[in-house]
Design a protein around this motif. Structure first.
Motif: not given
Length: 384
Positions: A316, A360, A362, A375-376
């Motif tokens: 993240t 956000v 991804s 993975y963010v």
């Protein structure tokens, strides 16, 4: 009274004297003057290059000049001038301005410029300028792409020794090395390489792959890739069965009188022993952690400031972008080439940021059906 004999002698001397005087017609003298003027008008009064010096000082009567430049010099700015405003100046047959700079491209090696000056009368004046551009000495690689495995450390043109990790039981490997400049040639293990790369055999044990880059001027640089492959396929690790608390007891009549119990508890392994009537039972609690291959080797974005540097096993990240940023291009590279990557469920790398100040995203890496990681990326748009 004048003596007749003396008079005859005087007249004869006068006639002889007249015979020694040459008569030059006016039209002939005028034509000679014009020829001399034409010759002067068909000469250059100036020949110079911006930032470069000729092999000798310029003189209108000297007709040949030369200069040598480094390979980095790709063009010259040449000034040619004649004092006669009516003269026409050409370079390799093409007219150029009198007294103005012209730009000319250079190739590697000799570049010959034939300069003529002509005012329409008489023979033209001709000069020869030879500019020699040195050969390219760049023998660096721009990058190396592998069909399997990853380089360690990450590739850099200045680093010449690498390990290839993640090959395991692969017996062949395709490499696509690219030179920093197109004038260089590349060989892998002494075999010439095309733009599509080359496939090499990977023997069991330890071996080296040598990539040799030869610059245009003959200078070479060798990059070495160290490879290690096991002689047989790696066995598949046993899969854990967390949380079942399954216990294996000894078969009836067993002389050992022992049993083994497997139980997962967090990430710790605990061994113990307890005694029952006529039986000793051993209990073991263990955790087997599966190694993932669904990892990124690198991750970058077209714009923004990261809160921390990318690390493949951290998932993240917050990235600050300016107020006017509407689109961002994300560039992930998988640690294993057989992995697939999807950004927001798609293969497109450019995404549209949300209208609010937080988006956000991804990035999902899939190595197999049961091996994937996400993975963010959190894009924080500045309010001002």
């Amino acid at each position: 009274m004048v003596n007749p004999r003396k008079l005859k002698i005087l007249l004869a001397a006068s006639v002889i004297g007249l015979g020694t005087v040459s008569y030059i017609p006016h039209t002939y003298a005028e034509s000679q003057t014009k020829v001399q003027t034409a010759l002067e008008e068909n000469l250059l009064s100036k020949l110079e290059m911006k930032g470069l010096q000729l092999d000798q000082a310029f003189s209108p009567d000297v007709k040949a000049y030369s200069v040598t430049v480094d390979n980095e010099v790709q063009e010259i700015n040449l000034l040619l001038k004649s004092n006669h405003s009516g003269s026409q100046i050409t370079v390799n047959g093409k007219p150029v301005g009198n007294g103005t700079y012209g730009t000319y491209s250079l190739k590697t090696g000799e570049n010959i410029f034939i300069i003529t000056v002509q005012d329409g009368t008489g023979a033209s004046g001709t000069y020869k300028l030879t500019v020699t551009r040195k050969q390219n000495g760049n023998n660096l690689l721009k990058h190396i792409r592998l069909s399997n495995g990853v380089l360690s450390p990450s590739f850099s043109s200045s680093i010449t020794s690498y390990n290839i990790e993640g090959l395991k039981d692969k017996t062949k490997l395709k490499l696509v090395p690219t030179a920093a400049v197109t004038t260089s040639t590349i060989k892998v293990n002494n075999k010439s390489v095309s733009n599509n790369g080359i496939t090499v055999d990977i023997p069991a044990g330890e071996s080296d792959i040598r990539i040799t880059v030869t610059a245009e001027n003959g200078k070479t640089k060798t990059y070495t890739l160290h490879v290690k492959r096991s002689a047989s396929n790696d066995p598949s690790p046993a899969k854990s069965n967390p949380g079942t608390g399954a216990t294996k007891k000894p078969a009836a009549g067993s002389s050992s009188g022992t049993g083994i119990a497997n139980n997962q508890k967090g990430s710790q392994a605990v061994s113990g022993q307890k005694t029952t009537t006529g039986t000793t039972e051993q209990t073991t609690t263990s955790t087997e952690q599966k190694t993932t291959k669904a990892m990124l080797f690198s991750l970058s974005v077209s714009t923004g400031t990261w809160d921390s540097s990318f690390v493949k096993d951290e998932f993240t990240y917050h990235i600050a972008v300016t107020k006017g940023t509407k689109k961002v291009t994300i560039s992930p590279v998988a640690a294993y080439s057989s992995s697939t990557i999807k950004i927001e469920g798609d293969t497109k790398k450019t995404i549209q940021l949300e209208a609010d100040n937080k988006t956000v995203v991804s990035v999902v890496v899939k190595y197999s059906d049961d091996d994937r990681k996400t993975y963010v990326l959190v894009f924080d748009r500045k309010s001002s």
